[in-house]
Design a protein around this motif. Sequence first.
Motif, PDB file in Angstrom:
ATOM      1  N   ALA A  38      -7.776   4.338 -12.439  1.00 27.64           N
ATOM      2  CA  ALA A  38      -6.367   4.446 -12.175  1.00 27.64           C
ATOM      3  C   ALA A  38      -5.843   5.609 -12.841  1.00 27.64           C
ATOM      4  O   ALA A  38      -4.827   6.276 -12.117  1.00 27.64           O
ATOM      5  N   GLY A  72      -4.723  -3.592  -6.352  1.00 29.03           N
ATOM      6  CA  GLY A  72      -4.219  -3.489  -5.145  1.00 29.03           C
ATOM      7  C   GLY A  72      -4.959  -3.781  -3.985  1.00 29.03           C
ATOM      8  O   GLY A  72      -5.352  -5.001  -4.094  1.00 29.03           O
ATOM      9  N   ASN A  86      -3.640   1.946   2.572  1.00 27.40           N
ATOM     10  CA  ASN A  86      -2.884   1.070   1.483  1.00 27.40           C
ATOM     11  C   ASN A  86      -1.528   0.616   1.865  1.00 27.40           C
ATOM     12  O   ASN A  86      -0.431   1.397   1.928  1.00 27.40           O
ATOM     13  N   ALA A 117      -7.060   6.416  -7.942  1.00 31.17           N
ATOM     14  CA  ALA A 117      -5.786   5.753  -7.305  1.00 31.17           C
ATOM     15  C   ALA A 117      -5.143   6.425  -6.059  1.00 31.17           C
ATOM     16  O   ALA A 117      -5.210   7.570  -5.927  1.00 31.17           O
ATOM     17  N   SER A 135      -5.107   9.868 -10.801  1.00 32.55           N
ATOM     18  CA  SER A 135      -4.174   9.719  -9.877  1.00 32.55           C
ATOM     19  C   SER A 135      -3.541  10.878  -9.371  1.00 32.55           C
ATOM     20  O   SER A 135      -2.546  11.140  -8.390  1.00 32.55           O
ATOM     21  N   LEU A 158       0.668  -1.232   0.346  1.00 28.55           N
ATOM     22  CA  LEU A 158       1.639  -1.848  -0.797  1.00 28.55           C
ATOM     23  C   LEU A 158       2.368  -0.657  -1.340  1.00 28.55           C
ATOM     24  O   LEU A 158       2.038   0.563  -0.834  1.00 28.55           O
ATOM     25  N   ALA A 159       3.389  -1.119  -1.931  1.00 28.02           N
ATOM     26  CA  ALA A 159       4.274   0.210  -2.344  1.00 28.02           C
ATOM     27  C   ALA A 159       3.978   0.419  -3.865  1.00 28.02           C
ATOM     28  O   ALA A 159       4.679   1.225  -4.745  1.00 28.02           O
ATOM     29  N   GLU A 160       2.516   0.195  -4.043  1.00 28.28           N
ATOM     30  CA  GLU A 160       1.835   0.773  -5.423  1.00 28.28           C
ATOM     31  C   GLU A 160       0.514   1.372  -5.034  1.00 28.28           C
ATOM     32  O   GLU A 160       0.086   1.056  -4.169  1.00 28.28           O
ATOM     33  N   PRO A 161       0.124   2.063  -6.202  1.00 25.40           N
ATOM     34  CA  PRO A 161      -1.180   2.772  -5.704  1.00 25.40           C
ATOM     35  C   PRO A 161      -2.312   1.804  -5.750  1.00 25.40           C
ATOM     36  O   PRO A 161      -2.581   0.547  -6.484  1.00 25.40           O
ATOM     37  N   PRO A 207      -2.489   6.650  -3.050  1.00 28.33           N
ATOM     38  CA  PRO A 207      -1.051   6.238  -3.118  1.00 28.33           C
ATOM     39  C   PRO A 207      -0.690   5.394  -1.948  1.00 28.33           C
ATOM     40  O   PRO A 207      -1.224   5.084  -1.039  1.00 28.33           O
ATOM     41  N   ALA A 208       0.544   4.591  -2.462  1.00 30.65           N
ATOM     42  CA  ALA A 208       1.155   3.843  -1.645  1.00 30.65           C
ATOM     43  C   ALA A 208       1.491   4.553   0.035  1.00 30.65           C
ATOM     44  O   ALA A 208       1.759   5.571  -0.087  1.00 30.65           O
TER      45      ALA A 208
END
Length: 174
Positions: free
Chosen positions: A43, A91, A132, A68, A46, A134-137, A70-71
């Motif tokens: 993580a 994630g 990805n 990581a 990034s 999702l709104a997170e890494p 990115p979203a």
Amino acid sequence: MEQPLESIIRRFTDAVASPDPQASAERVMAEIVRDPEVVAAAAGRSDCRELRDLVIHKDERLTVLAGAIPAGFSTSPHNHSLWSVVGVAAGREDNSFFERDEETGLRKVREVSVVAPGVLANTVDAIHAIANPLAEPLVAIHVYGGNLLEVNRSSWDPQTLEEIPFQWDRMTEA
């Protein structure tokens, strides 16, 4: 003391030296995606601006990517021409799998979501695209049974699905 990412490189190097490299790598991956130190170390990577920045190890028998993602990140369809094992440490990674189609270039045949802590093994002839959603890494570790940066491979134009020679700078969708 061995650092977490150095440890996984050593473990995957040992795995590819076994009689069944992909199965051994899959077993190792199932353990490391649950290791909090490995998750934190991956993580922390990034600042990767391109997919090739995720490479933490490569030689003629093994490539390891970790970091990581990115979203909202996604790739166009591509192959590896190598077996691979995907590990999701945090994630979710959505995989769309394709088959070659004479009329359209490619045809989507299935979708698989890998949710942390999850593992997915891919065959040498797999063609897929990843995202990805999702709104997170997405914290991911990918291993390949060879030097991913030097193998002859293809990608497909996301709009036309025309097969084209693989180029790292054309990997992500606009």
